[in-house]
Design an enzyme around this catalytic site. Structure first.
Site, PDB file in Angstrom:
ATOM      1  N   TYR A  56      21.222   8.863 -13.650  1.00 39.03           N
ATOM      2  CA  TYR A  56      19.783   8.727 -13.942  1.00 39.03           C
ATOM      3  C   TYR A  56      19.425   7.261 -14.196  1.00 39.03           C
ATOM      4  O   TYR A  56      19.738   6.703 -15.253  1.00 39.03           O
ATOM      5  CB  TYR A  56      19.383   9.585 -15.153  1.00 39.03           C
ATOM      6  CG  TYR A  56      19.742  11.058 -15.003  1.00 39.03           C
ATOM      7  CD1 TYR A  56      19.764  11.685 -13.755  1.00 39.03           C
ATOM      8  CD2 TYR A  56      20.058  11.833 -16.115  1.00 39.03           C
ATOM      9  CE1 TYR A  56      20.091  13.026 -13.622  1.00 39.03           C
ATOM     10  CE2 TYR A  56      20.383  13.187 -15.991  1.00 39.03           C
ATOM     11  CZ  TYR A  56      20.402  13.762 -14.735  1.00 39.03           C
ATOM     12  OH  TYR A  56      20.735  15.094 -14.611  1.00 39.03           O
ATOM     13  N   HIS A 119      29.268  16.247 -12.251  1.00 41.61           N
ATOM     14  CA  HIS A 119      27.845  16.276 -11.889  1.00 41.61           C
ATOM     15  C   HIS A 119      27.610  16.647 -10.417  1.00 41.61           C
ATOM     16  O   HIS A 119      28.088  15.967  -9.529  1.00 41.61           O
ATOM     17  CB  HIS A 119      27.257  14.881 -12.166  1.00 41.61           C
ATOM     18  CG  HIS A 119      25.758  14.830 -12.149  1.00 41.61           C
ATOM     19  ND1 HIS A 119      25.060  13.699 -12.534  1.00 41.61           N
ATOM     20  CD2 HIS A 119      24.814  15.748 -11.822  1.00 41.61           C
ATOM     21  CE1 HIS A 119      23.764  13.933 -12.413  1.00 41.61           C
ATOM     22  NE2 HIS A 119      23.586  15.168 -11.974  1.00 41.61           N
TER      23      HIS A 119
END
Ligand code: NAD
Length: 322
Positions: A56, A119
């Site tokens: 992010y 992830h």
């Protein structure tokens, strides 16, 4: 706030979790000067679960969250991720995971995370995930670098298969248990309940489709889904109901999901999100929303390697081109 036990442990997570991807500016620029106030407000509302990733904002979200939590680390159940480091940058090798976790810990200003997750595993090779990545995570858990380990991704079928093969503490699935898609319940949630794994839901607003800002230009949902979402937003406004409140309320109705992660950008969003705890939609509004979304219910999109996509999706090719 309501709290639920994390995987049968003494750790209790708030049923609303703070998704920190907006701190990486993934939905548009957010104000860094507000970070301390934002995190303090979330904690004051009883939110104790914070989820972030080095992906992010390429480290920015971890850096901002780490700074805002610096003096309040013990109040947070802090989750980050590994293996995804850019839109097209994946590396699930053990060496990279160990090295990159050290960088995450520095940015997060802590020497351990509560939960470390591989992830978006649908972009990986499952042989490597099972035989290299997850054993590396288990070793990091033994060393105390993380207290729990998990996986995240888009396809509930894939997540179920991996969770069936390797002992995990948590599984995070996004865009599969909300007003738009409800198939997290098909096999993933039953498996989690059976195995004592914490099931975490993410993206209650379907990655911002029911949010108060413009839809992100990278949003992968088919155009018809985005159009129906805009109709729902307009209808909610006519009823004086914040669409975000309705979206989160829907997720909070689930009896066993430990926490629902909401991507929170500002204090007003924390408040409309937390209103979902006491909210009850009128039957008229709920059935009108369900009628709008009925034609697109359970419509998904291609994500990750083709061999990792759920068979139920690959068998309905019309969806791919919708
Ligand atoms: P989301 O559905 O929570 O939507 C976030 C967007 O909606 C942001 O633009 C935000 O500004 C807006 N918003 C949030 N609450 C609002 C409210 N009450 N009113 C109006 N607008 C509001 O989607 P998300 O951010 O993708 O998901 C939440 C979190 O879940 C992420 O931040 C991340 O931590 C986690 N997540 C993880 C994965 C993964 O691991 N693969 C994938 C998706 C999400």
């Amino acid at each position: 706030m309501i709290y639920r036990s994390f995987a049968g442990t003494n750790d209790s997570l708030s049923v609303i979790g703070f998704g920190a991807s907006p701190l990486g500016n993934v939905f548009g620029e957010t104000s860094r000067s507000m970070d301390d106030a934002l995190v303090a407000h979330a904690l004051a509302c009883g939110i104790n679960f914070f989820d972030v990733s080095p992906y992010y904002g390429l480290g920015l979200a971890e850096e901002r969250l780490g700074a805002a939590l610096a003096h309040r680390r013990q109040e947070a159940f802090l989750a980050t991720k590994c293996g995804r480091y850019g839109a097209d940058n994946f590396d699930f090798s053990a060496a990279t995971i160990v090295r990159r976790l050290e960088e995450s810990l520095q940015r997060l200003q802590t020497d351990y995370v509560d939960l470390l997750q591989a992830h978006d595993i649908e972009f990986g090779n499952m042989d490597q995930i099972l035989h290299e990545t997850l054993p590396a995570l288990a070793a990091l858990k033994k060393q105390g670098k993380c207290r729990y380990i998990g996986i995240t991704g888009f396809w509930p079928g894939l997540l179920s298969r991996v969770a069936d093969d390797f002992q995990l503490d948590a599984v995070l699935n996004y865009c599969h248990a909300n007003l738009f898609v409800n198939d997290m319940d098909r096999e993933l949630i039953p498996l989690c309940s059976q195995r004592g794994i914490a099931a975490i839901n993410a993206s209650p607003l379907h990655m911002g489709l029911l949010g108060d800002g413009p839809v992100a230009d990278w949003h992968p949902a088919p155009a018809i889904v985005r159009e129906k979402a805009a109709e729902v937003v307009a209808l909610c406004r006519r009823h004086g109901v914040p669409p975000g409140t309705l979206a989160v309320w829907k997720c909070l109705q689930h009896p066993t999901i430990v926490s629902t992660l909401v991507g929170l950008s500002n204090i007003a969003q924390i408040d409309t999100t937390c209103r979902a705890l006491e909210f009850q939609p009128s039957p008229e509004l709920l059935s009108a929303v369900e009628a709008i979304l009925a034609p697109v219910l359970n419509m998904r999109w291609p994500q990750g390697r083709i061999e990792n996509q759920d068979a139920s999706f690959l068998e309905t090719p019309a969806e791919v081109n919708a």
